[in-house]
Design an enzyme around this catalytic site. Structure first.
Site, PDB file in Angstrom:
ATOM      1  N   SER A  80       0.886  -1.377  -0.066  1.00 35.89           N
ATOM      2  CA  SER A  80       0.025  -0.065   0.026  1.00 35.89           C
ATOM      3  C   SER A  80       0.980   1.124  -0.017  1.00 35.89           C
ATOM      4  CB  SER A  80      -0.850   0.006   1.554  1.00 35.89           C
ATOM      5  OG  SER A  80      -1.490   1.298   1.474  1.00 35.89           O
ATOM      6  N   TYR A 122      -1.727  -1.448  10.353  1.00 37.88           N
ATOM      7  CA  TYR A 122      -2.082  -1.382   9.071  1.00 37.88           C
ATOM      8  C   TYR A 122      -0.771  -1.259   8.236  1.00 37.88           C
ATOM      9  CZ  TYR A 122      -3.832  -1.078   4.312  1.00 37.88           C
ATOM     10  OH  TYR A 122      -4.234  -1.074   2.782  1.00 37.88           O
TER      11      TYR A 122
END
Length: 283
Positions: A142, A155
């Site tokens: 990401s 995350y």
């Protein structure tokens, strides 16, 4: 004949978002596709969409955190299609909340799905991919795997871990003389349900975070993301940045190095100022 024509492609997390868009586009380009997701109803819907463009599809309900289940799934896909050429490990979830406010069970879940699911899937399918003359592993980090931000420590950790895993695996394949390419994808804001379906600490405002993501952050359509990813895969790139925001993040980190960490907390505070002022006026 196109690059993906006749190839066997595995896509996890294919029930929605980027995974679904990739499966449909791969089918459209002539690939035979094995799609899986934890949501059995959603992945069957994806399979029907793939079949509508004349794709050969296998759909199955698979939880990528179950390594034994993933291993059996890999063998079943190989048995049905005869080979596996490429694997897209798209399955993932997001979490928002400071470390102090977050539950350990949520942190563990994020790591189990995002990092553990990537490792389980890659390890299970890797022997079959190595046997392919054009083997390819495609992992999903990401923009948050390039730059850390406050309140996303779980995350960030999972996506930084995927990045490290991918870069190490690519080197292992080169050193061993295997013809397997490894591409790590870094999406920015893509119009998916990842935030709406994410995990949140009790102190976080789910609706506000979802509304902000969907109205201000998610600028790239899943279909556009799929096209960018497949172009990078065809070119056997080590890194694929999806979206202007991901490219900006990469540039900022390259320019500032570790000092970006001194900027992000201030930026995060300023972005949250309007909402805090609105709450105070309401009080």
């Amino acid at each position: 004949m196109g690059y993906f024509d006749g190839k066997v492609a595995v896509v996890t997390g294919a029930g929605a978002g980027i995974g679904r868009a990739l499966a449909i586009e791969l089918s459209r380009r002539g690939a035979r596709v094995a799609v899986s997701d934890r949501d059995g109803v959603a992945v069957l819907d994806t399979a029907r969409r793939c079949e509508s463009v004349d794709g050969h599809v296998r759909a199955e309900t698979v939880d990528v955190t179950d390594s034994g289940r993933v291993l059996r799934y890999a063998d079943a896909v190989k048995d049905e299609f005869g080979r596996v050429d490429m694997v897209f490990t798209v399955a993932g979830i997001i979490h928002r909340g400071s470390l102090l406010d977050s539950e350990m069970s949520d942190i563990a879940r994020i790591m189990a799905v995002n990092w553990g699911g990537t490792v389980h899937t890659t390890k299970a399918f890797l022997p079959h991919v190595i046997a392919s003359p054009s083997g390819h592993i495609v992992t999903f980090s990401s923009a948050f795997g390039l730059m850390a931000t406050p309140r996303y420590s779980a995350y960030n950790s999972s996506k930084f871990a995927v990045r490290g895993f991918s870069e190490s695996l690519r080197q292992e394949m080169i050193r061993a003389g295997h013809g397997v390419s490894v591409t790590c994808v870094y999406p920015g804001g893509v119009r998916t349900s990842i935030v709406r379906n994410g995990l949140f600490a009790a102190t976080e405002n789910r609706e506000a975070a979802t509304r902000n993501f969907e109205s201000r952050v998610a600028r790239t359509e899943p279909e556009r993301a799929a096209a960018i990813i497949l172009r990078g895969v065809e070119r056997r790139r080590a890194r694929v940045l999806v979206g202007t925001d991901a490219r900006v993040v990469s540039t900022v980190v390259h320019a500032l190095g570790g000092s970006y960490q001194n900027v992000m907390p201030v930026t995060d505070w300023l972005l949250g100022l309007p909402q805090r002022m609105k709450r105070r006026r309401a009080e």
